[in-house]
Design a protein around this motif. Structure first.
Motif, PDB file in Angstrom:
ATOM      1  N   PRO A 248       6.432  -3.246  -8.420  1.00 52.06           N
ATOM      2  CA  PRO A 248       5.317  -3.275  -8.755  1.00 52.06           C
ATOM      3  C   PRO A 248       4.267  -4.461  -8.688  1.00 52.06           C
ATOM      4  CG  PRO A 248       6.123  -1.890 -10.057  1.00 52.06           C
ATOM      5  CD  PRO A 248       7.069  -2.592  -9.745  1.00 52.06           C
TER       6      PRO A 248
ATOM      7  N   ARG B 162       0.154   8.840 -14.118  1.00 53.68           N
ATOM      8  CA  ARG B 162       1.045   8.913 -13.192  1.00 53.68           C
ATOM      9  C   ARG B 162       2.672   9.111 -13.677  1.00 53.68           C
ATOM     10  NH1 ARG B 162      -0.217   5.838  -7.498  1.00 53.68           N
ATOM     11  NH2 ARG B 162      -1.766   7.391  -6.808  1.00 53.68           N
TER      12      ARG B 162
ATOM     13  N   GLU C 139       5.951   1.242  -5.003  1.00 59.04           N
ATOM     14  CA  GLU C 139       6.092   2.749  -5.124  1.00 59.04           C
ATOM     15  C   GLU C 139       7.328   3.165  -5.328  1.00 59.04           C
ATOM     16  OE1 GLU C 139       5.663   6.068  -6.222  1.00 59.04           O
ATOM     17  OE2 GLU C 139       3.976   5.298  -6.134  1.00 59.04           O
TER      18      GLU C 139
ATOM     19  N   ASP D 137       0.744  -1.281  -0.111  1.00 53.53           N
ATOM     20  CA  ASP D 137      -0.044  -0.016   0.015  1.00 53.53           C
ATOM     21  C   ASP D 137       0.611   1.442   0.100  1.00 53.53           C
ATOM     22  OD1 ASP D 137      -2.985  -0.951   0.227  1.00 53.53           O
ATOM     23  OD2 ASP D 137      -1.936  -2.066   1.851  1.00 53.53           O
TER      24      ASP D 137
ATOM     25  N   TYR E 120       0.899   5.143   1.218  1.00 53.09           N
ATOM     26  CA  TYR E 120      -0.262   5.669   1.922  1.00 53.09           C
ATOM     27  C   TYR E 120      -0.155   5.246   3.162  1.00 53.09           C
ATOM     28  CZ  TYR E 120      -2.000   5.921  -2.897  1.00 53.09           C
ATOM     29  OH  TYR E 120      -2.163   6.038  -4.388  1.00 53.09           O
TER      30      TYR E 120
ATOM     31  N   HIS F 160      -6.517   6.798  -9.563  1.00 59.52           N
ATOM     32  CA  HIS F 160      -5.701   6.579  -8.395  1.00 59.52           C
ATOM     33  C   HIS F 160      -6.409   7.152  -7.086  1.00 59.52           C
ATOM     34  CE1 HIS F 160      -3.153   5.160 -11.636  1.00 59.52           C
ATOM     35  NE2 HIS F 160      -2.765   4.289 -10.623  1.00 59.52           N
ATOM     36  N   ARG F 161      -5.996   6.714  -5.980  1.00 59.30           N
ATOM     37  CA  ARG F 161      -6.372   7.437  -4.630  1.00 59.30           C
ATOM     38  C   ARG F 161      -5.406   8.673  -4.392  1.00 59.30           C
ATOM     39  NH1 ARG F 161      -5.336   3.219   0.053  1.00 59.30           N
ATOM     40  NH2 ARG F 161      -5.599   5.095   1.465  1.00 59.30           N
TER      41      ARG F 161
ATOM     42  N   ARG G 160      -4.709  -2.323 -10.325  1.00 57.22           N
ATOM     43  CA  ARG G 160      -5.532  -2.369 -11.252  1.00 57.22           C
ATOM     44  C   ARG G 160      -5.488  -2.083 -12.567  1.00 57.22           C
ATOM     45  NH1 ARG G 160     -10.866  -2.607  -9.373  1.00 57.22           N
ATOM     46  NH2 ARG G 160     -10.212  -1.806  -7.193  1.00 57.22           N
ATOM     47  N   THR G 161      -4.107  -1.153 -12.662  1.00 58.67           N
ATOM     48  CA  THR G 161      -3.579  -0.822 -14.044  1.00 58.67           C
ATOM     49  C   THR G 161      -3.466  -1.788 -14.879  1.00 58.67           C
ATOM     50  OG1 THR G 161      -2.773   1.217 -13.083  1.00 58.67           O
ATOM     51  CG2 THR G 161      -1.924   0.460 -15.316  1.00 58.67           C
TER      52      THR G 161
ATOM     53  N   ASN H 199      -9.550   4.051 -14.644  1.00 62.00           N
ATOM     54  CA  ASN H 199      -8.838   4.011 -13.361  1.00 62.00           C
ATOM     55  C   ASN H 199      -8.539   5.378 -12.829  1.00 62.00           C
ATOM     56  OD1 ASN H 199      -7.233   3.004 -11.731  1.00 62.00           O
ATOM     57  ND2 ASN H 199      -5.463   2.186 -12.971  1.00 62.00           N
TER      58      ASN H 199
ATOM     59  N   ASN I 181      -1.080   1.868 -10.085  1.00 64.62           N
ATOM     60  CA  ASN I 181      -1.831   0.810  -8.921  1.00 64.62           C
ATOM     61  C   ASN I 181      -1.947  -0.641  -9.666  1.00 64.62           C
ATOM     62  OD1 ASN I 181      -3.997   1.122 -10.696  1.00 64.62           O
ATOM     63  ND2 ASN I 181      -5.074   2.121  -9.236  1.00 64.62           N
TER      64      ASN I 181
END
Length: 379
Positions: free
Chosen positions: A182, A313, A163, A141, A144, A274-275, A297-298, A272, A295
């Motif tokens: 990743p 990004r 990240e 994560d 975050y 991102h947060r 999901r990408t 998509n 992320n």
């Protein structure tokens, strides 16, 4: 036959009623849509069945410690466990609730690999390392929850983060072996289906309504929902006009990988977004590390062979070429403009989706990632 007779014959051709003409047009449109979908699925099936470069098999014993958190982390655990079992000689499974250090000392693995690591007692890790067994963590994560991960990473020999901008942070805090890795697409979960999908959507979004997403989508929600659009996830009742969208928002439903893959396959465009790294209501990132990396999901969307529209990004182009293998946007209006464009440009939409699938299978599977990890730990 004389010209006069030919003209007379032509004038007696049946004239279709408006209803019959609409039906005929619908039949042609349905035929064209079926032809396009058949082409997409045929090409995708060909790409999937092309021979992939074999990955090395290693005579290693890995003790894998799962996140222990259940869904939505359990699909990540499943992906890593299943991939490891095909790449190393032995995999022993454990979780943070078990006496991990005792298991490691009894079984003597070559590596203890921990996913997430939030709940594992740190004294277990210290005991394992003192016994001369290598340890590694794959963080789930970043950035975050860096306030918490900074406390645990120093207890591992190797740190792998999804990240890019967290690599230097961990190195500056005493971790000598930190690597950017990743997540990827687990192709047992995310793949192009070979038959026509039971779902038929123009646009889909799957994910939680973090505040940055609410603020982003709210100005264009009505336009997005004018298409066959469905949003799924928790907290979407935060939208000011949530009640107006009815069944177009599936609120609070957690979707399994299979259900998610079905949605991706049945959708023309998947969004998509991102947060945010600045949402203190859910984050623990007091130094406000700016995320640069895509992320998970990408990769999952791309593996399902659908056009993905994602916010751009900084490190995205390392993985997919924008405009060729993926499509990006930088504002709500640009997102809306590209949705409108690709819903009416089938060929462009289809070709980007197919190139995204091909790139994913070539470079962004869990087999590729775990091979990279093991090559670092056991050079």
């Amino acid at each position: 036959m004389s010209l006069k007779h030919r003209k007379t014959r032509k004038s007696h051709a049946p004239v279709l009623s408006l209803a019959d003409q609409a039906r005929k047009n619908g039949q042609h449109a349905g035929y064209d849509a079926g032809k396009e979908e058949g082409y997409l699925r045929g090409r995708a099936n060909y790409i999937v069945n092309c021979a992939q470069e074999p990955l090395p098999f290693r005579q290693l014993h890995v003790l894998y410690v799962s996140s222990g958190k259940g869904f939505p982390y359990s699909p990540l655990d499943e992906a890593i466990m299943a991939t490891l079992q095909g790449m190393v000689a032995q995999v022993t499974l454990s979780d943070p609730r078990q006496p991990v250090s005792e298991i490691a000392l009894q079984t003597r693995p070559d590596l203890v690999l921990v996913l997430d690591g939030m709940d594992i007692p740190l004294e277990h890790l210290d005991a394992i390392r003192q016994a001369g067994i290598q340890t590694a963590i794959w963080l789930t994560d970043d950035p975050y929850y860096t306030d918490m991960t900074l406390e645990s990473v120093q207890h591992f020999d190797h740190v792998f983060t999804l990240e890019l901008n967290c690599v230097e942070l961990y190195r500056q805090n005493g971790c000598p072996s930190v690597h950017y890795l990743p997540f990827a697409a687990f192709t047992n979960h995310y793949f192009p289906i070979t038959t026509p999908s039971a779902l038929h959507r123009d646009v889909s979004f799957i994910g939680s309504a973090y505040w940055n997403r609410v603020y982003f989508f709210n100005p264009i929600m009505a336009q997005l929902m004018s298409h066959n659009t469905v949003f799924n996830g928790i907290w979407w009742d935060r939208l000011p006009d949530y009640a107006a969208y009815g069944e177009k928002i599936e609120l609070g439903r957690w979707m399994s990988p299979q259900e998610t893959n079905d949605v991706y396959n049945g959708t023309k465009i998947v969004i998509n977004l991102h947060r945010s790294h600045e949402d203190d209501s859910v984050n623990n990132n007091h130094v406000k590390i700016l995320p640069a990396s895509p992320n998970p999901r990408t990769f999952e969307i791309a593996a399902s062979t659908t056009l993905q529209l994602t916010d751009a990004r900084d490190d995205l182009a390392r993985f997919y070429k924008p405009g060729v293998e993926i499509e990006t946007y930088s504002s709500p209006q640009e997102l809306l403009d590209k949705v409108e464009y690709y819903l009416t440009h089938e060929k462009e939409r289809r070709e980007i989706a197919l190139r995204g699938l091909e790139r994913t299978l070539k470079d962004h599977t869990y087999g590729k990632r775990i091979n990279e990890m093991l090559s670092i730990i056991f050079p």
